[in-house]
Write an enzyme that holds these catalytic residues in place. Structure first.
Site, short mmCIF file in Angstrom:
data_model
loop_
_atom_site.label_atom_id
_atom_site.label_comp_id
_atom_site.label_asym_id
_atom_site.label_seq_id
_atom_site.Cartn_x
_atom_site.Cartn_y
_atom_site.Cartn_z
N ARG A 107 0.71 -1.15 -0.04
CA ARG A 107 -0.01 -0.05 -0.21
C ARG A 107 0.82 1.35 0.07
NH1 ARG A 107 -2.79 -3.14 -1.92
NH2 ARG A 107 -4.63 -3.67 -1.46
N GLU A 110 1.92 1.57 -3.53
CA GLU A 110 1.02 1.89 -4.21
C GLU A 110 0.70 3.59 -4.02
OE1 GLU A 110 -3.38 0.09 -4.84
OE2 GLU A 110 -3.22 0.47 -2.70
N SER A 133 15.93 14.33 -0.86
CA SER A 133 16.73 13.20 -0.45
C SER A 133 16.23 12.33 0.67
CB SER A 133 18.09 14.35 0.43
OG SER A 133 18.85 13.18 0.94
#
Length: 167
Positions: A107, A110, A133
């Site tokens: 997730r 995702e 960074s």
């Protein structure tokens, strides 16, 4: 008299062990035997929970002071722990397959798949051409409960902005 339920501790997924340093298993075993959360360990070390978990997984460095405090708190031999944590360099990015198969990690992946370009566009407008960074970086995870009692995850990612240079 009501008793508080025992807090559940993060467990180590044994299937990831081949990709993790040898100290990961012993740190997790000691954490469990002492019934400590990452929050409690982080408070003892004066570091963030995410940084401490990253040390456990071999993805961040520990200082000599961290080793002293961890050996005391986790009841681990200091010399052994120092040999494991103070030699070599972290190995980041190899703990699991890509794309991830663990549902929570997937997730997070995702989120970047679905919103990565939106994050990039907003960052470019605010900072110009560059990158955030992941080296000069920190993060925290918080729990927020709304008016209906639903729990929400709040993840803060804080990275130094690094502008691209012309060559």
């Amino acid at each position: 008299m009501t008793t508080q339920p025992q807090q559940r501790l993060a467990a180590l997924d044994d299937s990831t062990l081949p990709n993790l340093p040898s100290h990961t298993a012993s740190l997790f075993q000691a954490k469990t035997s002492q019934n400590l959360t990452f929050e409690a360990i982080a408070a003892h070390l004066g570091r963030s929970e995410v940084a401490v978990a990253a040390v456990f997984y071999g993805q961040a460095t520990a200082s000599a002071e961290d080793v002293d405090k961890l050996s005391d708190l986790l009841k681990l031999d200091r010399a052994t722990l120092a040999a494991q944590l103070l030699t070599g360099y972290p190995d980041r990015g190899r703990a699991g397959p890509m794309p991830p198969v663990e549902p929570l990690i997937y997730r997070l992946y995702e989120v970047v798949q679905n919103y990565g370009y939106a994050f990039k566009a907003v960052m470019n407008e605010k900072f110009g051409d560059g990158i955030m960074s992941a080296i000069c970086f920190n993060s925290k995870v918080e729990k927020e409960v709304d008016e209906q009692g639903a729990a929400w995850v709040v993840i803060t990612l804080k990275g130094k902005w690094l502008p691209f240079t012309r060559f």
